[in-house]
Design a protein around this motif. Structure first.
Motif, PDB file in Angstrom:
ATOM      1  N   GLY A   1      14.037  36.650 -42.099  1.00  0.00           N
ATOM      2  CA  GLY A   1      14.429  35.443 -42.808  1.00  0.00           C
ATOM      3  C   GLY A   1      14.640  35.674 -44.294  1.00  0.00           C
ATOM      4  N   GLU A   2      15.173  34.653 -44.930  1.00  0.00           N
ATOM      5  CA  GLU A   2      15.353  34.610 -46.371  1.00  0.00           C
ATOM      6  C   GLU A   2      14.961  33.226 -46.865  1.00  0.00           C
ATOM      7  OE1 GLU A   2      19.346  35.593 -47.380  1.00  0.00           O
ATOM      8  OE2 GLU A   2      19.273  37.598 -46.486  1.00  0.00           O
ATOM      9  N   ASN A   3      14.298  33.206 -48.000  1.00  0.00           N
ATOM     10  CA  ASN A   3      13.860  31.937 -48.597  1.00  0.00           C
ATOM     11  C   ASN A   3      13.039  31.097 -47.629  1.00  0.00           C
ATOM     12  OD1 ASN A   3      15.335  32.519 -51.024  1.00  0.00           O
ATOM     13  ND2 ASN A   3      17.209  31.813 -50.000  1.00  0.00           N
ATOM     14  N   GLY A   4      12.248  31.793 -46.815  1.00  0.00           N
ATOM     15  CA  GLY A   4      11.334  31.101 -45.916  1.00  0.00           C
ATOM     16  C   GLY A   4      11.952  30.562 -44.646  1.00  0.00           C
ATOM     17  N   ALA A   5      13.235  30.878 -44.377  1.00  0.00           N
ATOM     18  CA  ALA A   5      13.911  30.334 -43.186  1.00  0.00           C
ATOM     19  C   ALA A   5      14.489  31.473 -42.347  1.00  0.00           C
ATOM     20  CB  ALA A   5      15.019  29.378 -43.596  1.00  0.00           C
ATOM     21  N   VAL A   6      14.620  31.234 -41.047  1.00  0.00           N
ATOM     22  CA  VAL A   6      15.133  32.235 -40.115  1.00  0.00           C
ATOM     23  C   VAL A   6      16.587  32.569 -40.433  1.00  0.00           C
ATOM     24  CG1 VAL A   6      15.769  32.654 -37.701  1.00  0.00           C
ATOM     25  CG2 VAL A   6      13.592  31.544 -38.242  1.00  0.00           C
ATOM     26  N   THR A   7      16.883  33.874 -40.490  1.00  0.00           N
ATOM     27  CA  THR A   7      18.268  34.335 -40.633  1.00  0.00           C
ATOM     28  C   THR A   7      18.665  35.331 -39.550  1.00  0.00           C
ATOM     29  OG1 THR A   7      17.571  36.099 -42.138  1.00  0.00           O
ATOM     30  CG2 THR A   7      18.284  34.003 -43.135  1.00  0.00           C
ATOM     31  N   GLY A   8      17.694  35.779 -38.752  1.00  0.00           N
ATOM     32  CA  GLY A   8      18.026  36.732 -37.706  1.00  0.00           C
ATOM     33  C   GLY A   8      16.805  37.160 -36.922  1.00  0.00           C
ATOM     34  N   MET A   9      17.024  38.084 -35.992  1.00  0.00           N
ATOM     35  CA  MET A   9      15.923  38.602 -35.187  1.00  0.00           C
ATOM     36  C   MET A   9      16.209  40.031 -34.784  1.00  0.00           C
ATOM     37  SD  MET A   9      13.849  36.641 -32.212  1.00  0.00           S
ATOM     38  CE  MET A   9      12.348  37.391 -31.535  1.00  0.00           C
ATOM     39  N   THR A  10      15.138  40.829 -34.755  1.00  0.00           N
ATOM     40  CA  THR A  10      15.220  42.247 -34.422  1.00  0.00           C
ATOM     41  C   THR A  10      14.575  42.495 -33.065  1.00  0.00           C
ATOM     42  OG1 THR A  10      15.111  42.834 -36.769  1.00  0.00           O
ATOM     43  CG2 THR A  10      14.587  44.566 -35.179  1.00  0.00           C
ATOM     44  N   PHE A  11      15.258  43.300 -32.231  1.00  0.00           N
ATOM     45  CA  PHE A  11      14.745  43.651 -30.908  1.00  0.00           C
ATOM     46  C   PHE A  11      14.778  45.162 -30.740  1.00  0.00           C
ATOM     47  CE2 PHE A  11      16.449  39.419 -30.563  1.00  0.00           C
ATOM     48  CZ  PHE A  11      15.572  38.752 -29.719  1.00  0.00           C
ATOM     49  N   GLU A  12      13.898  45.658 -29.863  1.00  0.00           N
ATOM     50  CA  GLU A  12      13.990  47.051 -29.429  1.00  0.00           C
ATOM     51  C   GLU A  12      14.533  47.075 -28.009  1.00  0.00           C
ATOM     52  OE1 GLU A  12      11.373  51.150 -28.757  1.00  0.00           O
ATOM     53  OE2 GLU A  12      10.341  49.233 -29.051  1.00  0.00           O
ATOM     54  N   ARG A  13      15.549  47.909 -27.800  1.00  0.00           N
ATOM     55  CA  ARG A  13      16.129  48.065 -26.480  1.00  0.00           C
ATOM     56  C   ARG A  13      15.103  48.686 -25.529  1.00  0.00           C
ATOM     57  NH1 ARG A  13      20.551  46.037 -23.783  1.00  0.00           N
ATOM     58  NH2 ARG A  13      20.877  47.331 -21.936  1.00  0.00           N
ATOM     59  N   GLN A  14      14.999  48.147 -24.309  1.00  0.00           N
ATOM     60  CA  GLN A  14      14.059  48.648 -23.312  1.00  0.00           C
ATOM     61  C   GLN A  14      14.804  49.335 -22.171  1.00  0.00           C
ATOM     62  OE1 GLN A  14      10.410  47.765 -23.848  1.00  0.00           O
ATOM     63  NE2 GLN A  14      11.599  47.709 -25.740  1.00  0.00           N
ATOM     64  N   GLU A  15      14.064  50.106 -21.384  1.00  0.00           N
ATOM     65  CA  GLU A  15      14.599  50.678 -20.154  1.00  0.00           C
ATOM     66  C   GLU A  15      13.533  50.573 -19.076  1.00  0.00           C
ATOM     67  OE1 GLU A  15      15.558  54.734 -20.933  1.00  0.00           O
ATOM     68  OE2 GLU A  15      13.463  55.381 -21.131  1.00  0.00           O
ATOM     69  N   LEU A  16      13.971  50.432 -17.835  1.00  0.00           N
ATOM     70  CA  LEU A  16      13.039  50.351 -16.716  1.00  0.00           C
ATOM     71  C   LEU A  16      12.409  51.717 -16.461  1.00  0.00           C
ATOM     72  CD1 LEU A  16      15.203  48.103 -14.388  1.00  0.00           C
ATOM     73  CD2 LEU A  16      13.111  47.417 -15.558  1.00  0.00           C
ATOM     74  N   ASP A  17      11.127  51.706 -16.031  1.00  0.00           N
ATOM     75  CA  ASP A  17      10.403  52.981 -15.879  1.00  0.00           C
ATOM     76  C   ASP A  17      10.228  53.406 -14.426  1.00  0.00           C
ATOM     77  OD1 ASP A  17       8.522  51.257 -14.865  1.00  0.00           O
ATOM     78  OD2 ASP A  17       6.976  51.683 -16.357  1.00  0.00           O
ATOM     79  N   GLY A  18      10.915  52.714 -13.511  1.00  0.00           N
ATOM     80  CA  GLY A  18      10.809  53.069 -12.098  1.00  0.00           C
ATOM     81  C   GLY A  18       9.873  52.171 -11.320  1.00  0.00           C
ATOM     82  N   THR A  19       8.973  51.479 -12.021  1.00  0.00           N
ATOM     83  CA  THR A  19       8.005  50.602 -11.353  1.00  0.00           C
ATOM     84  C   THR A  19       8.339  49.122 -11.550  1.00  0.00           C
ATOM     85  OG1 THR A  19       6.515  50.391 -13.259  1.00  0.00           O
ATOM     86  CG2 THR A  19       6.228  52.319 -11.834  1.00  0.00           C
ATOM     87  N   GLY A  20       9.435  48.838 -12.226  1.00  0.00           N
ATOM     88  CA  GLY A  20       9.767  47.455 -12.562  1.00  0.00           C
ATOM     89  C   GLY A  20       9.278  47.060 -13.938  1.00  0.00           C
ATOM     90  N   ASN A  21       8.444  47.901 -14.555  1.00  0.00           N
ATOM     91  CA  ASN A  21       8.032  47.681 -15.940  1.00  0.00           C
ATOM     92  C   ASN A  21       9.019  48.375 -16.876  1.00  0.00           C
ATOM     93  OD1 ASN A  21       5.603  46.153 -15.475  1.00  0.00           O
ATOM     94  ND2 ASN A  21       4.693  48.037 -14.680  1.00  0.00           N
ATOM     95  N   VAL A  22       8.812  48.186 -18.179  1.00  0.00           N
ATOM     96  CA  VAL A  22       9.762  48.728 -19.148  1.00  0.00           C
ATOM     97  C   VAL A  22       9.057  49.567 -20.201  1.00  0.00           C
ATOM     98  CG1 VAL A  22      11.479  46.892 -18.871  1.00  0.00           C
ATOM     99  CG2 VAL A  22       9.614  46.585 -20.512  1.00  0.00           C
ATOM    100  N   ARG A  23       9.851  50.383 -20.880  1.00  0.00           N
ATOM    101  CA  ARG A  23       9.366  51.151 -22.021  1.00  0.00           C
ATOM    102  C   ARG A  23      10.444  51.123 -23.094  1.00  0.00           C
ATOM    103  NH1 ARG A  23       9.541  56.050 -17.981  1.00  0.00           N
ATOM    104  NH2 ARG A  23      11.809  56.390 -17.859  1.00  0.00           N
ATOM    105  N   GLY A  24      10.028  51.238 -24.321  1.00  0.00           N
ATOM    106  CA  GLY A  24      10.966  51.198 -25.428  1.00  0.00           C
ATOM    107  C   GLY A  24      11.823  52.441 -25.514  1.00  0.00           C
ATOM    108  N   THR A  25      13.054  52.246 -25.963  1.00  0.00           N
ATOM    109  CA  THR A  25      13.974  53.376 -26.131  1.00  0.00           C
ATOM    110  C   THR A  25      14.082  53.815 -27.588  1.00  0.00           C
ATOM    111  OG1 THR A  25      15.917  51.973 -26.494  1.00  0.00           O
ATOM    112  CG2 THR A  25      15.348  52.502 -24.205  1.00  0.00           C
ATOM    113  N   GLY A  26      13.562  53.024 -28.495  1.00  0.00           N
ATOM    114  CA  GLY A  26      13.692  53.321 -29.914  1.00  0.00           C
ATOM    115  C   GLY A  26      14.947  52.755 -30.536  1.00  0.00           C
TER     116      GLY A  26
END
Length: 484
Positions: free
Chosen positions: A298-323
């Motif tokens: 955000g800027e000036n105390g208000a939302v301006t965006g959002m950051t995510f990390e791309r995930q990948e499935l690990d074979g069990t249906g769960n996920v891990r981060g890709t960086g």
């Protein structure tokens, strides 16, 4: 009030249920259907209390107004509430108007069915910025809850909804849907006007895992395609499946249906985009998978965006981060990562789980000992998991234990009735007759509007919901309390 089975039963059971939503009403219904009661061994009288002036809890104030099928559950609950051995006391807060100790003095047993109304935490930087909202607050607003602010800021053009459950889809659908499509529902005029003035163009729904791991139901998913002048947007790179995903698709019909729906939409999107005659809709609803939230910026105390990390499935249906880090420009974020229960006056509270400590519905004290005559059911008992239908099985477990404990339950000791206590305190409690009057009034408001022409065709309204607590009380409060 008449007891059920008053033909000289061996024992008269008086039960107070705090919370008149599905969990509380199902508990009352199961008590009435129990062999001890239906067989005439036990006479039954149940009083349902709710801090709201109206019954039905989550169905009235937690289900999206464009869900008439789910709203229809009220019909079944209504039939239970009409029993002459059940009374309703609305606008009565536990700890505010009456204490648990006072209820225990007047009833053989007390069942706590207070639900979960708060948002679960999303512990990432930026959640406190202006424009970052809890989904529960937004749901209460568009359901015209009497205790939330009347106004809502809908100035954001690009909006994120975090979560892959039914509530996330409800929020995304209401944000992206044109107000004229909602005019046939029970929303009051001020909601229609504000939604009609919304600046939104793009709503993005983000989930951590893949299409085969989503938590919403097929019905909720398919309803996204019913919004007019709204394009669904999906991303081929998000359609990742591992061994666990393939197994779930093969063995679970619900997963198979949802994955099939999503992949069909992806094919339709490709065909739509390839059509030179296609005219884009004025709004878009984007579905993103394999995105883990990192930070709301955000800027000036208000939302301006959002950051995510791309995930990948690990074979069990769960996920891990890709960086891989992905940033989206946004002006508002709605956190739909789950509900959370609140502490209940007079009993211990598990702040980590948002529930009342209990053993299969028997409420426990700080030492883990059952509190005699006090029980829990619904989300405050087990946490906010499962659909409304799961509440019946949950209530059955609690009721079974209550009836097992019946020989040890202490009989009421107070000589003063609960209605006398409330009246002496000047509590404007509502009753069932008052609800029927309010119900008729809301339906009459809908009929008065007649047939309305909109850009999507003509509509009629079944009811218009009353929002203000004072107006609710004018129609629903018991005549005795209004005369004070």
């Amino acid at each position: 009030m008449t007891d059920q089975n008053t033909d000289s039963p061996a024992r008269r059971l008086r039960v107070a249920i705090v919370g008149a939503g599905p969990a509380g009403v199902y508990a009352a219904d199961l008590l009435g259907k129990s062999p001890q009661v239906s067989g005439g061994e036990v006479g039954l009288a149940v009083d349902l209390f709710d801090e709201l002036p109206t019954p039905f809890g989550l169905i009235r104030y937690g289900v999206s107004p464009d869900h008439p099928r789910i709203k229809g559950i009220i019909t079944a609950l209504h039939k239970v509430m009409e029993k002459d051995w059940i009374r309703f006391f609305g606008n009565v807060g536990l700890g505010r108007d009456v204490s648990l100790a006072e209820l225990r003095e007047r009833y053989d047993a007390v069942i706590l069915a207070t639900g979960a109304q708060k948002d679960a935490d999303l512990n990432i930087p930026g959640v406190d910025l202006a424009g970052s909202h809890g989904a529960a607050d937004f749901v209460s607003w568009y359901d015209a809850h009497p205790d939330v602010p009347r106004e809502w800021d809908l100035s954001a053009r690009e909006v994120a909804v975090i979560g892959n459950g039914n509530v996330a889809l409800d929020v995304a659908r209401i944000l992206s849907k044109h107000a004229d499509q909602l005019l046939s529902t029970e929303i009051p005029e001020h909601l229609y006007e504000q939604l009609g003035g919304s600046a939104v163009t793009d709503v993005h729904v983000f989930g951590r895992r893949g299409p085969a791991q989503v938590k919403f139901t097929p019905l909720e998913l398919r309803e996204l395609s019913h919004s007019k002048d709204v394009d669904l947007v999906l991303y081929p790179e998000d359609f990742e499946f591992d061994a666990a995903s393939d197994e779930a698709i093969k063995t679970n019909n619900q997963v198979k249906t949802m994955v099939s729906t999503l992949t069909n939409w992806l094919v339709e999107q490709e065909e739509r985009d390839a059509n030179p005659d296609h005219r884009p809709s004025s709004r878009r609803l984007h579905l993103h998978f394999l995105h883990s939230p990192v930070e709301i910026t955000g800027e000036n105390g208000a939302v301006t965006g959002m950051t995510f990390e791309r995930q990948e499935l690990d074979g069990t249906g769960n996920v891990r981060g890709t960086g891989e880090i992905i940033n989206y420009p946004l002006q508002a974020v709605y956190r739909a990562v789950g509900y959370f229960g609140s502490a209940v006056d007079g009993v211990d509270y598990d702040g980590a789980r948002g529930v009342i400590p209990n053993a299969e519905g028997r409420v426990l004290d700080a030492e883990g000992t059952p509190v005699a005559g006090v029980y829990a059911t619904g989300w405050i008992k087990r946490g906010p998991v499962g659909l409304i239908g799961h509440t019946k099985g949950d209530a059955q477990e609690t009721i079974t234990h209550l009836l097992e404990d019946l020989p040890q339950l202490a009989e009421p000791t107070a000589s003063e009735s609960v209605e006398t206590l409330l009246t002496e305190r000047g509590v404007d409690y509502t009753d069932w007759a008052g609800w029927l009057e309010l119900d008729a009034y809301e339906r009459a408001l809908g009929r008065q509007e007649g047939e309305i022409e909109t850009r999507f065709g003509s509509i009629t309204r079944e009811r218009v919901k009353v929002r203000d607590r004072d107006e609710l009380l004018r129609h629903a409060a018991t005549r005795a309390t209004l005369a004070l």
